[in-house]
Design a protein around this motif. Structure first.
Motif, PDB file in Angstrom:
ATOM      1  N   ALA A   1       0.735  -1.015   0.010  1.00 19.91           N
ATOM      2  CA  ALA A   1       0.150  -0.030  -0.079  1.00 19.91           C
ATOM      3  C   ALA A   1       0.772   1.058  -0.063  1.00 19.91           C
ATOM      4  CB  ALA A   1      -0.862   0.087   1.152  1.00 19.91           C
ATOM      5  N   LEU A   2       2.114   1.073   0.676  1.00 18.70           N
ATOM      6  CA  LEU A   2       2.877   2.386   0.771  1.00 18.70           C
ATOM      7  C   LEU A   2       3.558   2.646  -0.636  1.00 18.70           C
ATOM      8  CD1 LEU A   2       4.900   1.503   3.880  1.00 18.70           C
ATOM      9  CD2 LEU A   2       3.089   3.190   3.599  1.00 18.70           C
ATOM     10  N   ARG A   3       3.668   1.354  -1.572  1.00 21.63           N
ATOM     11  CA  ARG A   3       4.106   1.747  -2.821  1.00 21.63           C
ATOM     12  C   ARG A   3       2.962   2.408  -3.762  1.00 21.63           C
ATOM     13  NH1 ARG A   3       7.477  -2.607  -5.404  1.00 21.63           N
ATOM     14  NH2 ARG A   3       8.386  -0.675  -6.289  1.00 21.63           N
ATOM     15  N   ASP A   4       1.832   2.354  -3.363  1.00 24.15           N
ATOM     16  CA  ASP A   4       0.751   3.202  -4.020  1.00 24.15           C
ATOM     17  C   ASP A   4       0.684   4.469  -3.926  1.00 24.15           C
ATOM     18  OD1 ASP A   4       0.156   0.632  -5.222  1.00 24.15           O
ATOM     19  OD2 ASP A   4      -1.347   0.063  -3.889  1.00 24.15           O
ATOM     20  N   ILE A   5       1.469   4.871  -2.785  1.00 20.87           N
ATOM     21  CA  ILE A   5       1.285   6.466  -2.629  1.00 20.87           C
ATOM     22  C   ILE A   5       2.146   7.393  -3.624  1.00 20.87           C
ATOM     23  CG2 ILE A   5       1.806   8.436  -0.928  1.00 20.87           C
ATOM     24  CD1 ILE A   5       1.821   6.116   1.435  1.00 20.87           C
ATOM     25  N   PRO A   6       1.373   8.113  -4.243  1.00 18.23           N
ATOM     26  CA  PRO A   6       2.205   8.822  -5.427  1.00 18.23           C
ATOM     27  C   PRO A   6       3.290   9.717  -4.899  1.00 18.23           C
ATOM     28  CG  PRO A   6      -0.229   9.176  -5.461  1.00 18.23           C
ATOM     29  CD  PRO A   6      -0.136   8.522  -4.294  1.00 18.23           C
ATOM     30  N   TYR A   7       4.163   9.782  -5.641  1.00 18.50           N
ATOM     31  CA  TYR A   7       5.378  10.704  -5.451  1.00 18.50           C
ATOM     32  C   TYR A   7       4.660  12.155  -5.179  1.00 18.50           C
ATOM     33  CZ  TYR A   7       9.827  13.281  -6.449  1.00 18.50           C
ATOM     34  OH  TYR A   7      11.085  14.011  -6.451  1.00 18.50           O
ATOM     35  N   GLY A   8       5.458  12.599  -3.815  1.00 18.30           N
ATOM     36  CA  GLY A   8       5.224  14.092  -3.647  1.00 18.30           C
ATOM     37  C   GLY A   8       3.965  14.172  -2.917  1.00 18.30           C
ATOM     38  N   GLU A   9       3.131  13.059  -2.514  1.00 22.38           N
ATOM     39  CA  GLU A   9       1.822  13.070  -1.909  1.00 22.38           C
ATOM     40  C   GLU A   9       2.218  12.285  -0.387  1.00 22.38           C
ATOM     41  OE1 GLU A   9      -1.541  11.874  -3.780  1.00 22.38           O
ATOM     42  OE2 GLU A   9      -1.055  12.791  -5.630  1.00 22.38           O
ATOM     43  N   THR A  10       1.123  12.830   0.509  1.00 19.56           N
ATOM     44  CA  THR A  10       1.279  11.912   1.800  1.00 19.56           C
ATOM     45  C   THR A  10       0.011  11.301   1.895  1.00 19.56           C
ATOM     46  OG1 THR A  10       0.741  13.870   2.986  1.00 19.56           O
ATOM     47  CG2 THR A  10       2.958  13.513   2.869  1.00 19.56           C
ATOM     48  N   ARG A  11      -0.132  10.274   3.067  1.00 21.52           N
ATOM     49  CA  ARG A  11      -1.304   9.630   3.608  1.00 21.52           C
ATOM     50  C   ARG A  11      -1.149   9.535   4.921  1.00 21.52           C
ATOM     51  NH1 ARG A  11      -2.187  10.672  -1.008  1.00 21.52           N
ATOM     52  NH2 ARG A  11      -3.095   9.387  -2.653  1.00 21.52           N
ATOM     53  N   THR A  12      -2.231   9.205   5.602  1.00 19.93           N
ATOM     54  CA  THR A  12      -2.136   9.196   6.961  1.00 19.93           C
ATOM     55  C   THR A  12      -1.890   7.500   7.347  1.00 19.93           C
ATOM     56  OG1 THR A  12      -4.573   8.992   7.424  1.00 19.93           O
ATOM     57  CG2 THR A  12      -3.685  11.089   7.626  1.00 19.93           C
ATOM     58  N   TYR A  13      -1.865   7.105   8.584  1.00 17.49           N
ATOM     59  CA  TYR A  13      -1.615   5.812   9.037  1.00 17.49           C
ATOM     60  C   TYR A  13      -3.059   5.412   8.765  1.00 17.49           C
ATOM     61  CZ  TYR A  13       2.966   6.845  10.841  1.00 17.49           C
ATOM     62  OH  TYR A  13       4.244   7.268  10.982  1.00 17.49           O
ATOM     63  N   GLY A  14      -3.955   6.101   9.211  1.00 17.34           N
ATOM     64  CA  GLY A  14      -5.400   5.469   9.119  1.00 17.34           C
ATOM     65  C   GLY A  14      -5.923   5.356   7.536  1.00 17.34           C
ATOM     66  N   ASP A  15      -5.364   6.107   6.652  1.00 19.62           N
ATOM     67  CA  ASP A  15      -5.467   5.936   5.042  1.00 19.62           C
ATOM     68  C   ASP A  15      -4.898   4.646   5.136  1.00 19.62           C
ATOM     69  OD1 ASP A  15      -6.611   8.409   4.967  1.00 19.62           O
ATOM     70  OD2 ASP A  15      -4.708   9.288   4.424  1.00 19.62           O
ATOM     71  N   ILE A  16      -3.758   4.459   5.285  1.00 19.92           N
ATOM     72  CA  ILE A  16      -3.320   3.152   5.056  1.00 19.92           C
ATOM     73  C   ILE A  16      -3.891   1.796   5.579  1.00 19.92           C
ATOM     74  CG2 ILE A  16      -1.021   1.749   4.820  1.00 19.92           C
ATOM     75  CD1 ILE A  16      -1.149   4.146   3.050  1.00 19.92           C
ATOM     76  N   ALA A  17      -4.328   2.058   6.811  1.00 18.26           N
ATOM     77  CA  ALA A  17      -4.904   1.166   7.322  1.00 18.26           C
ATOM     78  C   ALA A  17      -6.458   0.699   6.715  1.00 18.26           C
ATOM     79  CB  ALA A  17      -5.327   1.345   8.931  1.00 18.26           C
ATOM     80  N   LYS A  18      -7.057   1.697   6.175  1.00 18.76           N
ATOM     81  CA  LYS A  18      -8.270   1.557   5.276  1.00 18.76           C
ATOM     82  C   LYS A  18      -7.791   0.674   3.981  1.00 18.76           C
ATOM     83  CE  LYS A  18     -10.721   5.396   7.401  1.00 18.76           C
ATOM     84  NZ  LYS A  18     -10.804   6.908   7.396  1.00 18.76           N
ATOM     85  N   ALA A  19      -6.681   1.127   3.380  1.00 16.33           N
ATOM     86  CA  ALA A  19      -6.335   0.542   2.216  1.00 16.33           C
ATOM     87  C   ALA A  19      -6.076  -0.732   2.166  1.00 16.33           C
ATOM     88  CB  ALA A  19      -5.010   1.409   1.598  1.00 16.33           C
ATOM     89  N   VAL A  20      -5.561  -1.506   3.488  1.00 14.97           N
ATOM     90  CA  VAL A  20      -5.293  -2.870   3.642  1.00 14.97           C
ATOM     91  C   VAL A  20      -6.596  -3.335   4.067  1.00 14.97           C
ATOM     92  CG1 VAL A  20      -2.582  -2.311   3.636  1.00 14.97           C
ATOM     93  CG2 VAL A  20      -3.853  -2.687   5.899  1.00 14.97           C
ATOM     94  N   GLY A  21      -7.579  -2.695   4.447  1.00 14.58           N
ATOM     95  CA  GLY A  21      -8.838  -3.513   4.674  1.00 14.58           C
ATOM     96  C   GLY A  21      -8.835  -3.678   6.342  1.00 14.58           C
TER      97      GLY A  21
END
Length: 177
Positions: free
Chosen positions: A95-115
């Motif tokens: 999921a981290l590799r899906d974060i576009p260059y120059g952008e950020t996500r929160t820990y919660g965003d990643i948690a949601k992304a992995v279900g």
């Protein structure tokens, strides 16, 4: 298993490969805990004790791509990766590799992304054990309120990586806002 050390704007980096796969990219002078292939935490000094120091073709490609990244030329990496970690950690690193260059996500965003929407702390632990810095961009994960939190290399290094990407994002030139 092979390792190679390169100088970078962040200091000396250690690149490790095994059978053509990148296993680790880390700050060479910072000891850190790593996971073995069974997902058990071990000391970094024990991780690659038998690694031969030699620049293989895979390590040469990784070094070139990292230099291009630091120069602001490369926005994504094309490397064969094989980090050791649990199935959950692997899902977070993907999921981290899906974060576009120059952008950020929160820990919660990643948690949601992995279900696992309630697993923000577990995402933080996966980030902490990320063995392939920059390429698996855990530096792009920030706190819920937009603050910089948790980076094994130090928050100053995390900020430098985010600044580098911000300065080279489309529509901007280095040093200009």
């Amino acid at each position: 298993m092979y390792q190679y050390f390169m100088d970078s704007p962040l200091g000396r980096l250690r690149l490790v490969e095994n059978e053509g796969y990148i296993k680790e990219i880390s700050q060479a002078d910072l000891p850190a805990a790593r996971l073995n292939s069974e997902g058990k935490i071990i000391k970094a000094t024990e991780t690659f004790v038998e690694a031969v120091t030699e620049k293989t073709e895979s390590l040469e490609v990784a070094e070139r791509q990292l230099r291009e990244y630091f120069a602001g030329i490369r926005k994504s990496f094309d490397l064969l990766l094989k980090p050791d970690g649990t199935a959950f950690f692997q899902s977070v690193w993907k999921a981290l590799r899906d974060i576009p260059y120059g952008e950020t996500r929160t820990y919660g965003d990643i948690a949601k992304a992995v279900g696992k929407p309630k697993a923000a702390r577990a995402v933080g632990m996966a980030n902490h054990h990320n063995p392939i810095m920059i390429v698996i961009p855990c530096h792009r994960v920030i706190g819920a309120k937009g603050q910089l939190v948790g980076y094994a290399g130090g928050l100053d290094v995390k900020q430098r990586l985010l600044d580098l990407e911000a300065n080279h994002t489309a529509g901007k030139t280095a040093g200009k806002e």
